[in-house]
Scaffold this active site. Structure first.
Site, PDB file in Angstrom:
ATOM      1  N   ASP A  34       0.814  -1.205   0.000  1.00  0.00           N
ATOM      2  CA  ASP A  34       0.000   0.000   0.000  1.00  0.00           C
ATOM      3  C   ASP A  34       0.854   1.264   0.000  1.00  0.00           C
ATOM      4  O   ASP A  34       0.603   2.195  -0.773  1.00  0.00           O
ATOM      5  CB  ASP A  34      -0.921  -0.008   1.225  1.00  0.00           C
TER       6      ASP A  34
ATOM      7  N   ALA B  20      -4.951   2.595  -0.460  1.00  0.00           N
ATOM      8  CA  ALA B  20      -4.777   1.911  -1.746  1.00  0.00           C
ATOM      9  C   ALA B  20      -5.221   0.456  -1.635  1.00  0.00           C
ATOM     10  O   ALA B  20      -5.886  -0.083  -2.529  1.00  0.00           O
ATOM     11  CB  ALA B  20      -3.317   1.989  -2.201  1.00  0.00           C
ATOM     12  N   ASP B  21      -4.878  -0.191  -0.528  1.00  0.00           N
ATOM     13  CA  ASP B  21      -5.360  -1.555  -0.278  1.00  0.00           C
ATOM     14  C   ASP B  21      -6.880  -1.589  -0.194  1.00  0.00           C
ATOM     15  O   ASP B  21      -7.535  -2.444  -0.801  1.00  0.00           O
ATOM     16  CB  ASP B  21      -4.782  -2.083   1.039  1.00  0.00           C
ATOM     17  N   VAL B  22      -7.437  -0.679   0.598  1.00  0.00           N
ATOM     18  CA  VAL B  22      -8.881  -0.686   0.815  1.00  0.00           C
ATOM     19  C   VAL B  22      -9.629  -0.472  -0.496  1.00  0.00           C
ATOM     20  O   VAL B  22     -10.581  -1.201  -0.818  1.00  0.00           O
ATOM     21  CB  VAL B  22      -9.272   0.392   1.843  1.00  0.00           C
TER      22      VAL B  22
ATOM     23  N   GLY C 244      -9.486  -3.478  -2.769  1.00  0.00           N
ATOM     24  CA  GLY C 244     -10.448  -4.480  -2.330  1.00  0.00           C
ATOM     25  C   GLY C 244     -11.863  -4.136  -2.734  1.00  0.00           C
ATOM     26  O   GLY C 244     -12.627  -4.994  -3.194  1.00  0.00           O
TER      27      GLY C 244
END
Length: 415
Positions: free
Chosen positions: A157, A185-187, A190
């Site tokens: 991220d 960025a991860d969230v 997803g």
């Protein structure tokens, strides 16, 4: 669609009957599958025996047991793994892969976030299994995607935020580039993956064909540069950091009051006129330098200096209550504890409780799914599982493996 009996008779939701085999860990993949689980899907989380999802150990803080002692489950892990069942399965072993194939026979979706090429080494890449499972929706999440010069790199991220530009527009103008305070960025990867999965399932139900989804943190980060990215593409100048200020409208930032800080969000000229009237400074709204947003942005420094001086003359409560009453957006900068005590957040049910965790007698808190569906609302059916908690339930009770078969798999280290 898989047999709805495989979901263990749980409360129906919009995705009831959809089974997801989840070989992801850390954040982007688990956020995706938790979202699907909240909406009713049956999520079977595959974890390596004895190790599990890395985030289980990402603490403190950790969940407390009935005696007040730390358990093995971190708050980080708990944040993204409700509504799942954990199966301890080592897919690097041939016996483990055979079990995975049997799980995929009942699955609608398979999701993984291994490095590019890892699944191919195990014979589990999409092109290697698509003929055997033609209706399967297969999603891969990586840092940089399956193609391009960076594809082989490990991606995180923090790197995506830096390489994707958001850090260059976050932070004070004279300070260092700053990441967002959560792994956004991860969230967002997803979330986008969950949307793509739903689109692929819709296509599958219409055509009978599954498909492959190639999700990348960097791609997602670039996509949500949104107006800042378009400011560059249209204007030709790379935006810089403005602290809490907005690049295209002003005044729209944090201001100090006589006893704290508030956000003043003037979104149009009418709101600016209302602000000036409430502040007793209608002369400012009549000044050509500040009369419309284009002029205020061009004269940003003067605008902000004038407003900053005015804001210090009253308290937080006076500004928030007074400006909201006349239709000018203004609100406090809450700390996290204040967020969960906020009456609007409480009224919207954004904190929920999940009972029946295996390691504690008390219900555990969770942050709710944010959207309210009128007919198929999100539900919180299962607490985040402990490692391998449902191995026998899924492999024995649902796949039909005998006690002897399970014992042999345990002896080999496959489960």
């Amino acid at each position: 669609m898989s047999d709805t009996s495989l979901s263990g008779g749980l409360t129906p939701g919009a995705l009831a009957g959809i089974r997801v085999v989840d070989c992801s860990r850390i954040l982007a993949g688990p956020i995706c599958t938790q979202t699907l689980g909240d909406l009713g899907a049956d999520i079977v989380k595959i974890e390596r025996p004895g190790m599990g999802d890395d985030t289980r150990k990402w603490g403190p803080p950790f969940l407390k047991d009935a005696d007040g002692n730390d358990t093995s489950e971190s708050a980080y892990y708990l944040s993204t793994n409700r509504n799942k069942r954990s199966v301890g399965l080592d897919i690097s072993r041939p016996e483990g892969r055979e079990v995975l194939f049997r799980l995929l026979e009942t699955a609608d979706v398979f999701i993984e976030n291994f490095k590019v090429g890892d699944m191919a080494r195990y014979g589990l890449a999409y092109d290697q299994i698509r003929e055997r499972f033609p209706r399967l929706v297969y999603a891969s999440i990586t840092g940089f995607g399956q193609t391009g010069p960076y594809a082989p790199r490990a991606g995180y991220d923090f790197l995506a935020q830096g390489m994707g530009g958001v850090m260059s527009v976050t932070g004070e103008a004279d300070g260092e580039p700053m990441k967002v305070g959560v792994a956004i960025a991860d969230v967002m990867t997803g979330m986008h993956t969950a949307i793509a999965i739903l689109a692929a399932l819709r296509h599958r139900d219409a055509s009978g064909r599954g498909q492959y989804i190639d999700a990348a943190l960097l791609d997602t980060q670039v996509s949500w540069l949104i107006n800042q990215g378009m400011n560059y593409l249209v204007g030709g100048t790379a935006p810089g950091r403005l602290g809490n200020a907005h690049p295209n409208i002003t005044p729209y930032q944090v201001f100090a009051t006589s006893d704290g800080h508030v956000i003043l969000g003037v979104g149009n000229d009418q709101q600016f006129a209302k602000f000036c009237r409430f502040a007793g400074r209608e002369d400012i709204a009549a000044d050509p330098r500040f009369a419309d947003n284009v002029a205020r942005v061009r004269n940003r420094a003067e605008t902000v200096a004038l407003v900053a001086g005015i804001m210090k003359t009253r308290t937080m409560a006076e500004w928030v209550e007074g400006l909201e009453a006349v239709g000018v957006p203004c609100g406090p900068v809450n700390t996290i504890d204040q967020v969960f005590a906020d009456p609007q957040v409480r009224a919207r049910g954004m904190q929920q409780q999940i009972p029946d965790h295996a390691l504690t007698a008390e219900p555990i808190p969770t942050i709710a799914y944010p959207l309210k569906l009128s007919d198929t609302p999100a539900s919180y059916r299962r607490p985040p599982p402990i490692l391998g908690q449902h191995t026998d339930e899924v492999l024995g009770g649902e796949l039909g493996l005998s006690a002897d078969e399970l014992a042999k798999l345990r002896e080999s280290g496959a489960i």
